[in-house]
Write a protein that holds these residues in place. Structure first.
Motif, PDB file in Angstrom:
ATOM      1  N   ARG A  22       0.834  -1.197   0.000  1.00 13.98           N
ATOM      2  CA  ARG A  22       0.000   0.000   0.000  1.00 13.98           C
ATOM      3  C   ARG A  22       0.871   1.250   0.000  1.00 13.98           C
ATOM      4  NH1 ARG A  22      -3.611   2.255   4.812  1.00 13.98           N
ATOM      5  NH2 ARG A  22      -1.526   2.646   5.512  1.00 13.98           N
ATOM      6  N   GLY A  23       0.440   2.235  -0.711  1.00 10.74           N
ATOM      7  CA  GLY A  23       1.132   3.512  -0.747  1.00 10.74           C
ATOM      8  C   GLY A  23       0.178   4.593  -1.180  1.00 10.74           C
ATOM      9  N   ILE A  24       0.718   5.655  -1.735  1.00  8.94           N
ATOM     10  CA  ILE A  24      -0.117   6.743  -2.233  1.00  8.94           C
ATOM     11  C   ILE A  24       0.220   7.047  -3.687  1.00  8.94           C
ATOM     12  CG2 ILE A  24      -0.392   7.836   0.031  1.00  8.94           C
ATOM     13  CD1 ILE A  24       1.600   9.998  -1.003  1.00  8.94           C
ATOM     14  N   VAL A  25      -0.731   7.644  -4.363  1.00  6.66           N
ATOM     15  CA  VAL A  25      -0.488   8.153  -5.705  1.00  6.66           C
ATOM     16  C   VAL A  25       0.300   9.437  -5.534  1.00  6.66           C
ATOM     17  CG1 VAL A  25      -1.559   9.097  -7.776  1.00  6.66           C
ATOM     18  CG2 VAL A  25      -2.578   7.111  -6.643  1.00  6.66           C
ATOM     19  N   SER A  26       1.532   9.440  -6.026  1.00  7.88           N
ATOM     20  CA  SER A  26       2.402  10.592  -5.814  1.00  7.88           C
ATOM     21  C   SER A  26       2.585  11.450  -7.057  1.00  7.88           C
ATOM     22  CB  SER A  26       3.768  10.132  -5.293  1.00  7.88           C
ATOM     23  OG  SER A  26       4.363   9.230  -6.199  1.00  7.88           O
ATOM     24  N   GLY A  27       2.032  11.033  -8.175  1.00  9.07           N
ATOM     25  CA  GLY A  27       2.122  11.842  -9.384  1.00  9.07           C
ATOM     26  C   GLY A  27       1.196  11.316 -10.467  1.00  9.07           C
ATOM     27  N   LEU A  28       0.687  12.216 -11.273  1.00  3.78           N
ATOM     28  CA  LEU A  28      -0.198  11.866 -12.383  1.00  3.78           C
ATOM     29  C   LEU A  28       0.356  12.430 -13.686  1.00  3.78           C
ATOM     30  CD1 LEU A  28      -3.597  12.753 -10.664  1.00  3.78           C
ATOM     31  CD2 LEU A  28      -2.680  10.456 -11.077  1.00  3.78           C
ATOM     32  N   HIS A  29      -0.030  11.807 -14.788  1.00  2.00           N
ATOM     33  CA  HIS A  29       0.314  12.296 -16.125  1.00  2.00           C
ATOM     34  C   HIS A  29       1.834  12.342 -16.334  1.00  2.00           C
ATOM     35  CE1 HIS A  29      -3.905  13.230 -16.208  1.00  2.00           C
ATOM     36  NE2 HIS A  29      -3.749  14.044 -15.179  1.00  2.00           N
ATOM     37  N   ARG A  30       2.546  11.332 -15.844  1.00  2.34           N
ATOM     38  CA  ARG A  30       4.004  11.277 -16.004  1.00  2.34           C
ATOM     39  C   ARG A  30       4.367  10.671 -17.344  1.00  2.34           C
ATOM     40  NH1 ARG A  30       4.460  14.960 -12.383  1.00  2.34           N
ATOM     41  NH2 ARG A  30       4.721  14.274 -10.272  1.00  2.34           N
ATOM     42  N   GLU A  31       5.620  10.829 -17.715  1.00  5.17           N
ATOM     43  CA  GLU A  31       6.121  10.345 -18.998  1.00  5.17           C
ATOM     44  C   GLU A  31       7.534   9.811 -18.807  1.00  5.17           C
ATOM     45  OE1 GLU A  31       7.454  12.529 -23.091  1.00  5.17           O
ATOM     46  OE2 GLU A  31       5.520  13.112 -22.243  1.00  5.17           O
ATOM     47  N   ILE A  32       7.828   8.643 -19.403  1.00  2.00           N
ATOM     48  CA  ILE A  32       9.186   8.100 -19.362  1.00  2.00           C
ATOM     49  C   ILE A  32       9.544   7.527 -20.730  1.00  2.00           C
ATOM     50  CG2 ILE A  32       9.193   7.607 -16.882  1.00  2.00           C
ATOM     51  CD1 ILE A  32       8.747   4.658 -17.572  1.00  2.00           C
ATOM     52  N   PRO A  33      10.835   7.538 -21.065  1.00  2.00           N
ATOM     53  CA  PRO A  33      11.268   6.948 -22.331  1.00  2.00           C
ATOM     54  C   PRO A  33      11.361   5.429 -22.214  1.00  2.00           C
ATOM     55  CG  PRO A  33      13.155   7.834 -21.176  1.00  2.00           C
ATOM     56  CD  PRO A  33      11.941   8.186 -20.353  1.00  2.00           C
ATOM     57  N   THR A  34      11.212   4.750 -23.341  1.00  3.87           N
ATOM     58  CA  THR A  34      11.414   3.304 -23.394  1.00  3.87           C
ATOM     59  C   THR A  34      12.758   3.024 -24.046  1.00  3.87           C
ATOM     60  OG1 THR A  34      10.381   3.018 -25.556  1.00  3.87           O
ATOM     61  CG2 THR A  34       8.931   2.921 -23.618  1.00  3.87           C
ATOM     62  N   GLU A  35      13.168   1.764 -23.994  1.00  3.68           N
ATOM     63  CA  GLU A  35      14.463   1.379 -24.576  1.00  3.68           C
ATOM     64  C   GLU A  35      14.508   1.588 -26.081  1.00  3.68           C
ATOM     65  OE1 GLU A  35      15.131  -2.622 -23.343  1.00  3.68           O
ATOM     66  OE2 GLU A  35      15.548  -2.042 -21.271  1.00  3.68           O
ATOM     67  N   ASN A  36      13.345   1.523 -26.764  1.00  2.60           N
ATOM     68  CA  ASN A  36      13.350   1.664 -28.223  1.00  2.60           C
ATOM     69  C   ASN A  36      13.142   3.108 -28.690  1.00  2.60           C
ATOM     70  OD1 ASN A  36      10.650   2.186 -27.887  1.00  2.60           O
ATOM     71  ND2 ASN A  36       9.922   0.370 -28.981  1.00  2.60           N
ATOM     72  N   GLY A  37      13.168   4.054 -27.743  1.00  9.60           N
ATOM     73  CA  GLY A  37      13.057   5.462 -28.095  1.00  9.60           C
ATOM     74  C   GLY A  37      11.647   6.026 -28.035  1.00  9.60           C
ATOM     75  N   ALA A  38      10.650   5.168 -27.881  1.00 11.32           N
ATOM     76  CA  ALA A  38       9.273   5.649 -27.716  1.00 11.32           C
ATOM     77  C   ALA A  38       9.117   6.229 -26.312  1.00 11.32           C
ATOM     78  CB  ALA A  38       8.293   4.497 -27.935  1.00 11.32           C
ATOM     79  N   ARG A  39       7.988   6.840 -26.037  1.00 15.74           N
ATOM     80  CA  ARG A  39       7.726   7.396 -24.707  1.00 15.74           C
ATOM     81  C   ARG A  39       6.389   6.875 -24.200  1.00 15.74           C
ATOM     82  NH1 ARG A  39      11.439  10.749 -23.265  1.00 15.74           N
ATOM     83  NH2 ARG A  39      10.353  11.815 -21.586  1.00 15.74           N
ATOM     84  N   LEU A  40       6.366   6.450 -22.940  1.00 14.63           N
ATOM     85  CA  LEU A  40       5.118   6.083 -22.282  1.00 14.63           C
ATOM     86  C   LEU A  40       4.564   7.345 -21.642  1.00 14.63           C
ATOM     87  CD1 LEU A  40       6.201   2.759 -20.550  1.00 14.63           C
ATOM     88  CD2 LEU A  40       4.925   3.030 -22.684  1.00 14.63           C
ATOM     89  N   LYS A  41       3.303   7.673 -21.933  1.00 10.81           N
ATOM     90  CA  LYS A  41       2.705   8.922 -21.450  1.00 10.81           C
ATOM     91  C   LYS A  41       1.460   8.631 -20.620  1.00 10.81           C
ATOM     92  CE  LYS A  41       4.262  11.463 -25.492  1.00 10.81           C
ATOM     93  NZ  LYS A  41       3.890  12.384 -26.568  1.00 10.81           N
ATOM     94  N   GLY A  42       1.075   9.597 -19.802  1.00  9.98           N
ATOM     95  CA  GLY A  42      -0.134   9.474 -19.006  1.00  9.98           C
ATOM     96  C   GLY A  42      -0.008   8.496 -17.851  1.00  9.98           C
ATOM     97  N   LEU A  43       1.207   8.324 -17.337  1.00  3.30           N
ATOM     98  CA  LEU A  43       1.452   7.337 -16.286  1.00  3.30           C
ATOM     99  C   LEU A  43       1.100   7.865 -14.901  1.00  3.30           C
ATOM    100  CD1 LEU A  43       4.916   6.040 -17.533  1.00  3.30           C
ATOM    101  CD2 LEU A  43       2.657   5.092 -17.993  1.00  3.30           C
TER     102      LEU A  43
END
Length: 82
Positions: A22-43
């Motif tokens: 259990r924890g808390i939601v500490s951030g919304l709408h985050r973005e990180i790069p993937t190994e193939n250069g794409a980006r994961l958005k809305g995390l």
């Protein structure tokens, strides 16, 4: 942001089955790069460590509703907030 969340999965694929943290939601709408250069958005970011084996498990809110699926682990070398 700031709401309770529970991460469910089979951390480290240990004998005994599922585990929950259990924890808390500490951030919304985050973005990180993937190994193939794409980006994961809305995390959703949580303050709980997501160990190997918990990926693809649900992240649920205090009412038991699925609010996300463990998809990625960011580290200091690759993580950049939006």
């Amino acid at each position: 942001m700031g709401d309770d969340a529970v991460a469910i999965g089979n951390a480290l694929d240990l004998v005994g089955g599922l585990s929950a943290t259990r924890g808390i939601v500490s951030g919304l709408h985050r973005e990180i790069p993937t190994e193939n250069g794409a980006r994961l958005k809305g995390l959703i970011r949580t303050d709980r460590a997501i160990n190997p084996g918990k990926s693809d498990g649900p992240l649920v809110d205090a009412q038991g509703r699925v609010i996300g699926i463990h998809t990625a682990i960011a580290n200091a070398d690759t993580a950049h907030d939006v």
